[in-house]
Design a protein around this motif. Sequence first.
Motif, mmCIF file in Angstrom:
data_model
loop_
_atom_site.group_PDB
_atom_site.id
_atom_site.type_symbol
_atom_site.label_atom_id
_atom_site.label_comp_id
_atom_site.label_asym_id
_atom_site.label_seq_id
_atom_site.Cartn_x
_atom_site.Cartn_y
_atom_site.Cartn_z
ATOM 1 N N ASP A 300 -50.030 -21.340 87.776
ATOM 2 C CA ASP A 300 -48.943 -20.629 87.101
ATOM 3 C C ASP A 300 -47.615 -21.183 87.615
ATOM 4 N N ILE A 301 -47.343 -22.440 87.287
ATOM 5 C CA ILE A 301 -46.201 -23.163 87.850
ATOM 6 C C ILE A 301 -44.875 -22.530 87.454
ATOM 7 N N SER A 302 -44.807 -21.992 86.254
ATOM 8 C CA SER A 302 -43.523 -21.506 85.749
ATOM 9 C C SER A 302 -43.218 -20.075 86.150
ATOM 10 N N GLY A 303 -44.117 -19.427 86.875
ATOM 11 C CA GLY A 303 -43.860 -18.058 87.294
ATOM 12 C C GLY A 303 -44.608 -17.059 86.437
ATOM 13 N N ILE A 304 -44.565 -15.795 86.871
ATOM 14 C CA ILE A 304 -45.317 -14.746 86.190
ATOM 15 C C ILE A 304 -44.944 -14.675 84.707
ATOM 16 N N ASN A 305 -45.982 -14.650 83.862
ATOM 17 C CA ASN A 305 -45.855 -14.526 82.401
ATOM 18 C C ASN A 305 -45.177 -15.725 81.741
ATOM 19 N N ALA A 306 -44.931 -16.791 82.484
ATOM 20 C CA ALA A 306 -44.343 -17.981 81.868
ATOM 21 C C ALA A 306 -45.424 -19.000 81.541
ATOM 22 N N GLY A 307 -46.500 -19.046 82.344
ATOM 23 C CA GLY A 307 -47.593 -19.960 82.073
ATOM 24 C C GLY A 307 -48.565 -19.348 81.076
ATOM 25 N N LYS A 308 -49.197 -20.178 80.278
ATOM 26 C CA LYS A 308 -50.122 -19.640 79.284
ATOM 27 C C LYS A 308 -51.095 -20.724 78.841
ATOM 28 N N ILE A 309 -52.200 -20.280 78.246
ATOM 29 C CA ILE A 309 -53.149 -21.186 77.615
ATOM 30 C C ILE A 309 -53.227 -20.808 76.138
ATOM 31 N N SER A 310 -53.627 -21.769 75.318
ATOM 32 C CA SER A 310 -53.726 -21.493 73.878
ATOM 33 C C SER A 310 -55.110 -21.858 73.369
ATOM 34 N N LEU A 311 -55.558 -21.127 72.357
ATOM 35 C CA LEU A 311 -56.848 -21.371 71.721
ATOM 36 C C LEU A 311 -56.592 -21.669 70.243
ATOM 37 N N THR A 312 -57.123 -22.799 69.749
ATOM 38 C CA THR A 312 -56.929 -23.196 68.354
ATOM 39 C C THR A 312 -58.292 -23.433 67.706
ATOM 40 N N THR A 313 -58.511 -22.809 66.542
ATOM 41 C CA THR A 313 -59.772 -22.996 65.818
ATOM 42 C C THR A 313 -59.607 -24.070 64.743
#
Length: 331
Positions: A300-313
């Motif tokens: 979580d390099i960018s800090g709390i709630n700044a990092g994220k993952i995405s799912l694409t179908t």
Amino acid sequence: MPFLKVQDTIAITSSGGSFSLDVNASTEIYNITGAATMISNVTIAPLGTPVLGLTYVFNYKAVLDITTNSTSITIFGQTLTAAQALNSQVIECSYNGTSWDVDIQSSFDNSNIVSTSNIQNNAITSSKIAAGAISTSSLADDSISTVKLQDDAVTTSKIDDDAVTNDKLNTMTASSVKIGNASGTPTDLALGNGKIPMGNGTSITAVDKGATLVDSYDTLETIVSFEAGEVTAILELYLPYNCTIYKIKASVIKAIAGTDDGTITIVDNFLTTTIATMTIPASSALSTYVTATPNYAYEDISGINAGKISLTTNKTTPGGKVAITIITKRT
């Protein structure tokens, strides 16, 4: 009836000196006087050959500082302590046929007559102290030290409720707690912002509060769709902590349409790195399961709630839905 005793005076100045007293003199009492900070030693000694029982009496009325310049006062072989040199006493010196016996009788007018050096070890026992005799006002600051307390001497039953208040405790380091270090010595452990004490079996250290969750597992759950109008949609999930993405599981909850497989691509949005690509076979029925074990180290390099993952179908022939479970292990 009253009688006269022959007296003489020994006046002592800061220069000190040696005073020899003739054993054949008729003087019965010597008055020692003077008030000074000594710069040289003082010695008072007999002159001549004494006989058994010969006695000298000294009325010591001097106030002499022997501490400042490390000097001494010796009377018939007996050296006075720094406290004795400053206070009144009667000193009686008697010849026992071989040497001089020196008896120092301190005056009870002296405020420090009851000092540590005047009390034998174990002389004062609990039975000799009346209840309530020792009050706070009777104790000098720092007068009760660890060496004056036996192990287990202060028990719970000997401390009144609320007797130990904050003002009776030494100042502690700001934002700290009292701990026993690896040697068992009490010490202050400073706790910075977001820190908590953590023991390792030997000592206690300050660690980040998030460290208590290291190696714990969490799950993220969501639904992704291959339905018309929903396929290729990007679903974002926040991961506000460092972790290993340990396992990903897809469960078919609506049958997958035939003709072609459906795919789910999972990407670390910050690093734009593909974590895993899952293939859901065409025509998969309900309760079909597909798993992936990427062991991907997510930060979580960018800090709390700044990092994220995405799912694409992605699927050419629309149709079907799956439930996604992502298992993470905090690092």
